[in-house]
Design a protein around this motif. Structure first.
Motif, PDB file in Angstrom:
ATOM      1  N   LEU A 131      83.090 121.108  92.593  1.00  0.00           N
ATOM      2  CA  LEU A 131      81.738 120.829  93.068  1.00  0.00           C
ATOM      3  C   LEU A 131      81.016 122.140  93.374  1.00  0.00           C
ATOM      4  CD1 LEU A 131      82.665 117.855  95.346  1.00  0.00           C
ATOM      5  CD2 LEU A 131      81.221 117.753  93.357  1.00  0.00           C
ATOM      6  N   PRO A 132      79.668 122.126  93.406  1.00  0.00           N
ATOM      7  CA  PRO A 132      78.950 123.356  93.707  1.00  0.00           C
ATOM      8  C   PRO A 132      79.259 123.866  95.114  1.00  0.00           C
ATOM      9  CG  PRO A 132      77.443 121.542  93.233  1.00  0.00           C
ATOM     10  CD  PRO A 132      78.803 121.013  93.074  1.00  0.00           C
ATOM     11  N   TRP A 135      77.776 122.111  98.274  1.00  0.00           N
ATOM     12  CA  TRP A 135      77.969 120.657  98.442  1.00  0.00           C
ATOM     13  C   TRP A 135      78.440 120.362  99.866  1.00  0.00           C
ATOM     14  CZ3 TRP A 135      76.898 117.138  94.653  1.00  0.00           C
ATOM     15  CH2 TRP A 135      77.276 115.814  94.914  1.00  0.00           C
ATOM     16  N   TYR A 146      77.618 108.790 100.145  1.00  0.00           N
ATOM     17  CA  TYR A 146      76.987 109.454  99.002  1.00  0.00           C
ATOM     18  C   TYR A 146      75.652 110.053  99.413  1.00  0.00           C
ATOM     19  CZ  TYR A 146      80.241 107.249  95.704  1.00  0.00           C
ATOM     20  OH  TYR A 146      81.344 106.863  95.010  1.00  0.00           O
ATOM     21  N   TYR A 150      70.124 115.965  96.395  1.00  0.00           N
ATOM     22  CA  TYR A 150      70.876 117.211  96.263  1.00  0.00           C
ATOM     23  C   TYR A 150      69.926 118.241  95.664  1.00  0.00           C
ATOM     24  CZ  TYR A 150      73.905 120.797  94.483  1.00  0.00           C
ATOM     25  OH  TYR A 150      74.451 122.012  94.199  1.00  0.00           O
ATOM     26  N   ASN A 151      69.680 119.329  96.356  1.00  0.00           N
ATOM     27  CA  ASN A 151      68.743 120.374  95.900  1.00  0.00           C
ATOM     28  C   ASN A 151      67.380 119.787  95.528  1.00  0.00           C
ATOM     29  OD1 ASN A 151      70.266 122.589  96.288  1.00  0.00           O
ATOM     30  ND2 ASN A 151      70.841 122.896  94.145  1.00  0.00           N
ATOM     31  N   ILE A 153      66.729 117.050  94.326  1.00  0.00           N
ATOM     32  CA  ILE A 153      66.782 116.081  93.234  1.00  0.00           C
ATOM     33  C   ILE A 153      67.052 114.714  93.851  1.00  0.00           C
ATOM     34  CG2 ILE A 153      68.017 115.380  91.167  1.00  0.00           C
ATOM     35  CD1 ILE A 153      68.830 118.343  90.852  1.00  0.00           C
ATOM     36  N   ASP A 154      66.147 113.781  93.564  1.00  0.00           N
ATOM     37  CA  ASP A 154      66.311 112.425  94.080  1.00  0.00           C
ATOM     38  C   ASP A 154      67.429 111.758  93.302  1.00  0.00           C
ATOM     39  OD1 ASP A 154      66.145 109.890  94.976  1.00  0.00           O
ATOM     40  OD2 ASP A 154      64.082 109.522  94.333  1.00  0.00           O
ATOM     41  N   ASN A 155      68.486 111.391  93.980  1.00  0.00           N
ATOM     42  CA  ASN A 155      69.610 110.797  93.269  1.00  0.00           C
ATOM     43  C   ASN A 155      69.984 109.447  93.853  1.00  0.00           C
ATOM     44  OD1 ASN A 155      71.175 111.247  91.004  1.00  0.00           O
ATOM     45  ND2 ASN A 155      72.977 111.669  92.236  1.00  0.00           N
ATOM     46  N   ARG A 156      68.957 108.745  94.393  1.00  0.00           N
ATOM     47  CA  ARG A 156      69.237 107.414  94.916  1.00  0.00           C
ATOM     48  C   ARG A 156      69.394 106.439  93.770  1.00  0.00           C
ATOM     49  NH1 ARG A 156      64.324 107.433  98.996  1.00  0.00           N
ATOM     50  NH2 ARG A 156      63.502 108.487  97.169  1.00  0.00           N
ATOM     51  N   ARG A 157      70.251 105.455  93.946  1.00  0.00           N
ATOM     52  CA  ARG A 157      70.405 104.431  92.907  1.00  0.00           C
ATOM     53  C   ARG A 157      69.249 103.464  92.987  1.00  0.00           C
ATOM     54  NH1 ARG A 157      74.779 100.801  92.539  1.00  0.00           N
ATOM     55  NH2 ARG A 157      74.339 100.704  90.337  1.00  0.00           N
TER      56      ARG A 157
ATOM     57  N   LYS B  82      75.650 119.486  89.493  1.00  0.00           N
ATOM     58  CA  LYS B  82      75.863 120.936  89.416  1.00  0.00           C
ATOM     59  C   LYS B  82      75.145 121.512  88.196  1.00  0.00           C
ATOM     60  CE  LYS B  82      79.755 124.131  89.890  1.00  0.00           C
ATOM     61  NZ  LYS B  82      81.217 124.228  89.856  1.00  0.00           N
ATOM     62  N   TYR B 117      79.393 110.002  92.649  1.00  0.00           N
ATOM     63  CA  TYR B 117      78.639 110.812  93.603  1.00  0.00           C
ATOM     64  C   TYR B 117      78.048 112.062  92.980  1.00  0.00           C
ATOM     65  CZ  TYR B 117      83.131 113.174  93.440  1.00  0.00           C
ATOM     66  OH  TYR B 117      84.254 113.792  92.999  1.00  0.00           O
ATOM     67  N   ARG B 121      71.303 110.548  87.812  1.00  0.00           N
ATOM     68  CA  ARG B 121      71.031 109.221  87.248  1.00  0.00           C
ATOM     69  C   ARG B 121      69.825 109.300  86.309  1.00  0.00           C
ATOM     70  NH1 ARG B 121      73.034 108.213  92.401  1.00  0.00           N
ATOM     71  NH2 ARG B 121      75.089 107.399  92.044  1.00  0.00           N
ATOM     72  N   LYS B 125      64.787 112.414  85.820  1.00  0.00           N
ATOM     73  CA  LYS B 125      64.548 112.741  87.234  1.00  0.00           C
ATOM     74  C   LYS B 125      64.190 114.209  87.408  1.00  0.00           C
ATOM     75  CE  LYS B 125      66.826 109.014  89.349  1.00  0.00           C
ATOM     76  NZ  LYS B 125      66.804 108.414  90.654  1.00  0.00           N
ATOM     77  N   ILE B 126      64.534 115.056  86.453  1.00  0.00           N
ATOM     78  CA  ILE B 126      64.240 116.485  86.610  1.00  0.00           C
ATOM     79  C   ILE B 126      63.305 117.034  85.541  1.00  0.00           C
ATOM     80  CG2 ILE B 126      66.230 117.151  88.008  1.00  0.00           C
ATOM     81  CD1 ILE B 126      67.634 117.973  85.443  1.00  0.00           C
TER      82      ILE B 126
END
Lengths: 162, 162
Positions: A131-132, A135, A146, A150-151, A153-157, B82, B117, B121, B125-126
């Motif tokens: 992992l980075p 993290w 979860y 992250y940074n 970036i929207d990573n919601r499901r 990452k 995790y 997704r 998104k980016i």
């Protein structure tokens, strides 16, 4: 050496360190040891002229109430298998690094640290492997939540019911 | 008779009329060089698409190993969080006008790794995506179809006319 002979041999050589020892399917032997004794047990298993084990795998487990580290060893000259297990407490999972005995464990222990947060004291370079570096948390822990971002970036499901 | 067939002599009689936009777009659409953005198993299928059987060189698409010479980014594979910041950096290094194909389920929406995790997704998104190619992985024919869709989009763009 048969399976029961191997058990007797290990019982004699590391008698004070063993919590329990039993036969496993597929010619394997499970040895549960006290976590303080990991280095002396590994040293005996590697250097005893009748054992001569090499390490083939390493795992970390989150059992909920405690953590465990598991080492799978295989003796190439004598074709024995043995599984060494040590239980760690849940608040401060910490165990001595076996890197000084088996150098190849460096990355294995880094991965276990990365994903489960088990600290290996005496490890030469205990940083995250996969992992980075920035993290937060250790994802294979049972209580891991979860992250939504992250940074930036929207990573919601997406809610599949919508 | 021979003089009539000579194209140099014919030009003043039958000029080919077009706009600068259409001539430019025709040239641009048939020289879409793509960035090698192979991130997972989809990149094997991306290589197949560039290989002799489906051969997208026919459409003027060549692979480039640098974003500075690329017009098109084919995001082939799973984007981990990452990798996401690096992917965004590569996209920003490409010269305008630039296009993106999201190839396969992972690049479209996270796909198989939706519940993990560490995976982004969907690449949208980016970075902005022009064409989504579904499949796990898409066949070379599907990716070729995606490239043709990009070409259609390029040919409709306007610079000098409104």
């Amino acid at each position: 050496m048969e399976q029961h002979e191997l058990i007797e041999k290990v019982k004699v050589t590391c008698q004070d360190s063993i919590v329990r020892i039993e036969e496993m399917p597929n010619d394997d032997v499970l040895v549960e040891i006290k976590k303080e004794e990991i280095l002396s047990v590994m040293d005996i298993l590697k250097n005893d002229p009748e054992l001569k084990f090499s390490i083939s795998n390493h795992l970390g487990v989150d059992n909920g109430e405690n953590y465990a580290v598991i080492y799978n060893l295989y003796s190439y000259p004598f074709k024995h298998k043995i599984t060494v297990k040590a239980c760690l407490d849940h608040e401060h999972p910490e165990i001595d690094s076996v890197e000084s005995i088996f150098q190849g464990m460096n990355w294995f222990e880094r991965e276990t640290y990365d994903l489960l947060g088990i600290k290996f004291t005496g490890h030469s370079n205990l940083k995250r492997l996969l992992l980075p570096p920035d993290w937060e948390g250790h994802p294979l822990r049972k209580d891991y939540v979860y992250p939504d971002f992250y940074n930036q970036i929207d990573n919601r499901r997406p809610d599949l019911c919508d | 008779m021979i003089e009539k067939l000579n194209i140099v002599n014919r030009l003043p009689e039958d000029p080919i009329l077009t706009t600068v936009d259409r001539a430019l777009n025709l040239v641009r659409a048939n020289s879409l060089w793509y960035l090698l953005m192979g991130l997972a198993c989809c990149s094997i299928e991306l290589m197949q698409t560039g290989g002799p059987r489906s051969d997208i060189d026919r459409f003027g698409s060549l692979f480039r190993a640098t974003p500075r010479q690329s017009d098109l980014m084919i995001v082939a594979g799973t984007i981990t969080l990452k990798m996401a910041s690096r992917l965004k950096l590569l996209y920003e290094q490409m010269a305008d006008p630039k296009y993106v194909i999201a190839m396969g389920s992972c690049a479209n929406c996270g796909g198989l790794f939706d519940l993990t995790y560490s995976v982004l997704r969907g690449v949208d998104k980016i970075i902005p995506v022009d064409v989504y190619v579904p499949g796990c992985p898409p066949r070379p024919e599907a990716l070729t179809e995606g490239l043709i869709k990009i070409q259609e989009k390029v040919k409709k763009e306007k610079y000098f006319t409104k």
